[in-house]
Design a protein around this motif. Structure first.
Motif, PDB file in Angstrom:
ATOM      1  N   THR A  65       0.862  -1.182   0.000  1.00  0.00           N
ATOM      2  CA  THR A  65       0.000   0.000   0.000  1.00  0.00           C
ATOM      3  C   THR A  65       0.896   1.228   0.000  1.00  0.00           C
ATOM      4  N   GLN A 103       0.910   5.063   0.420  1.00  0.00           N
ATOM      5  CA  GLN A 103       0.115   6.174   0.941  1.00  0.00           C
ATOM      6  C   GLN A 103       0.777   7.490   0.548  1.00  0.00           C
ATOM      7  N   THR A 136      -1.920  -0.990  -3.789  1.00  0.00           N
ATOM      8  CA  THR A 136      -2.924   0.052  -3.585  1.00  0.00           C
ATOM      9  C   THR A 136      -2.200   1.398  -3.526  1.00  0.00           C
ATOM     10  N   VAL A 187      -2.945   5.162  -2.832  1.00  0.00           N
ATOM     11  CA  VAL A 187      -4.012   5.944  -2.227  1.00  0.00           C
ATOM     12  C   VAL A 187      -3.495   7.328  -1.835  1.00  0.00           C
ATOM     13  N   ASN A 234      -5.639  -7.019  -9.149  1.00  0.00           N
ATOM     14  CA  ASN A 234      -5.930  -6.492  -7.806  1.00  0.00           C
ATOM     15  C   ASN A 234      -5.198  -5.188  -7.495  1.00  0.00           C
ATOM     16  N   ILE A 235      -5.163  -4.294  -8.450  1.00  0.00           N
ATOM     17  CA  ILE A 235      -4.576  -2.965  -8.237  1.00  0.00           C
ATOM     18  C   ILE A 235      -5.695  -1.982  -7.917  1.00  0.00           C
ATOM     19  N   THR A 236      -5.469  -1.126  -6.936  1.00  0.00           N
ATOM     20  CA  THR A 236      -6.446  -0.112  -6.529  1.00  0.00           C
ATOM     21  C   THR A 236      -5.807   1.267  -6.570  1.00  0.00           C
ATOM     22  N   ARG A 280      -6.996   5.238  -5.642  1.00  0.00           N
ATOM     23  CA  ARG A 280      -8.119   5.997  -5.077  1.00  0.00           C
ATOM     24  C   ARG A 280      -7.655   7.282  -4.381  1.00  0.00           C
ATOM     25  N   THR A 316      -9.507  -1.446  -9.489  1.00  0.00           N
ATOM     26  CA  THR A 316     -10.472  -0.484  -8.957  1.00  0.00           C
ATOM     27  C   THR A 316      -9.884   0.927  -9.008  1.00  0.00           C
TER      28      THR A 316
END
Length: 366
Positions: free
Chosen positions: A16, A18, A45, A47, A76-78, A80, A109
């Motif tokens: 992830t 951030q 991810t 984000v 499965n990559i996100t 956002r 997503t």
């Protein structure tokens, strides 16, 4: 400003990332013919701290043919809670394509993101996308896209099994008064899709509100979308592809959509069913393309300025040496359409056309 490329390069699958408040710059990826540069890997991810707080800017270190600000490979990559600026727009340089977010794997997503200044010049490798997801079970939600520019650009493009586009807002520039060949500016574009849901989105301006591109599009539901100010609100493009035995645009449901077309264009319709065989197909190649089993239920159709409305336009002209399987089993149920609206066959060469409508709108078949 911080370097996003270094952060992505240091990540590994499943991480992830951030991002904090501020501006992150990236050289992006040259995705054709194979990915290069900063590439997001499977399971990551990315984000931000909010679309108004975290901005990713695509920089241009020199002349290049195309760049993608955020490019992801693997499942499965996100992505956002951030914004992407694909600019600066091409001027004296020769960049032909700037894209925002492109993810190729399944279960991708993109949510709560803004994308601005995607640019595309021509079709194929130089077509621009704000967001493009091509794997199965992908979803785009609550995203805002604006300043999509160039002769060939799409705000949101989806492919694969069971995609979803929901609660997105697209603002496209107003088009020229006369659409020239090759001019293409689209809000929501589906290509090679089975199943899926497109609902509660709005598209303002451009040429096409909802468009089907190459490959089959089967079993999708389009519900409660607002399509405002396009030449074609819903454009089912069944044009054949050279060497492909058959394409199918079928088993689609369009319900409770608002379609407000700009009738000042040189060609227009609330709905166009385009079964024209591709004029670029080689002579002698039989391209059987079908647009069948479509249901239009409870939609509202109007023109921007109250001008006479063409609700349904059919195009079924075959190229030399090709064949057309035709358009059939298209039903209209309880749509709110002005009584003065018309139906027409653009090429006057329809084959296999069957339109079933309730008595209240029999004008469609007159």
């Amino acid at each position: 400003m911080q370097d996003l490329d270094a952060i992505i390069s240091a990540s590994k699958p499943g991480d992830t990332i951030q991002l904090q408040d501020g501006i992150y710059t990236t050289a992006g990826s040259d995705a054709y013919p194979s990915p290069s540069g900063a590439v997001i890997l499977a399971g990551i991810t990315l984000v931000g701290s909010g679309r108004s707080r975290t901005l990713i800017k695509l920089r241009h270190p020199g002349d290049q043919k195309q760049r993608v600000a955020i490019y992801g490979v693997g499942d499965n990559i996100t992505i956002r809670d951030l914004s992407v600026d694909c600019g600066p727009l091409p001027s004296a340089g020769w960049q032909f394509k700037n894209c925002g977010i492109v993810l190729t794997g399944s279960n991708a997503t993109v949510s709560n993101c803004d994308v601005v200044r995607a640019f595309g010049l021509i079709a194929s490798d130089n077509e621009g996308f704000g967001i493009k997801l091509s794997g199965a079970d992908a979803s785009v939600g609550n995203c805002h896209l604006s300043w999509m520019l160039g002769d060939y650009v799409t705000a949101i493009a989806m492919g694969g099994l069971d995609p979803a586009i929901q609660f997105c807002n697209v603002i496209l520039p107003q088009r020229p008064a006369v659409i020239t060949p090759g001019y293409f500016m689209t809000g929501l574009n589906l290509a090679g899709v089975t199943g899926g849901l497109v609902r509660f989105n709005s598209v303002h301006g451009g040429v096409n509100g909802i468009y089907t591109d190459t490959g089959d599009v089967v079993g999708t539901t389009f519900d409660s979308n607002v399509l405002n100010g396009q030449s074609f609100g819903i454009h089912m493009n069944g044009q054949s592809v050279a060497g492909v035995a058959q394409r199918t645009i079928g088993s689609l449901v369009f319900s409770a959509n608002q379609i407000i077309t700009d009738q000042s264009w040189n060609d227009y319709a609330s709905v166009i069913l385009d079964n024209t065989c591709n004029p670029y197909s080689p002579t002698g190649v039989a391209n059987n393309v079908r647009i069948q089993n479509l249901v239009f239920r409870g939609n509202i159709a109007r023109s921007v300025d109250g001008a006479p409305l063409t609700f349904l336009n059919m195009a079924t002209q075959a190229a030399a040496g090709s064949t057309t399987a035709g358009i059939g089993n298209i039903s209209f149920e309880g749509n709110d359409v002005p009584a003065s609206a018309t139906w027409r066959n653009m090429n006057n060469a329809a084959t296999g056309v069957s339109v079933t409508v309730p008595a209240a709108i029999k004008w469609l078949t007159s």
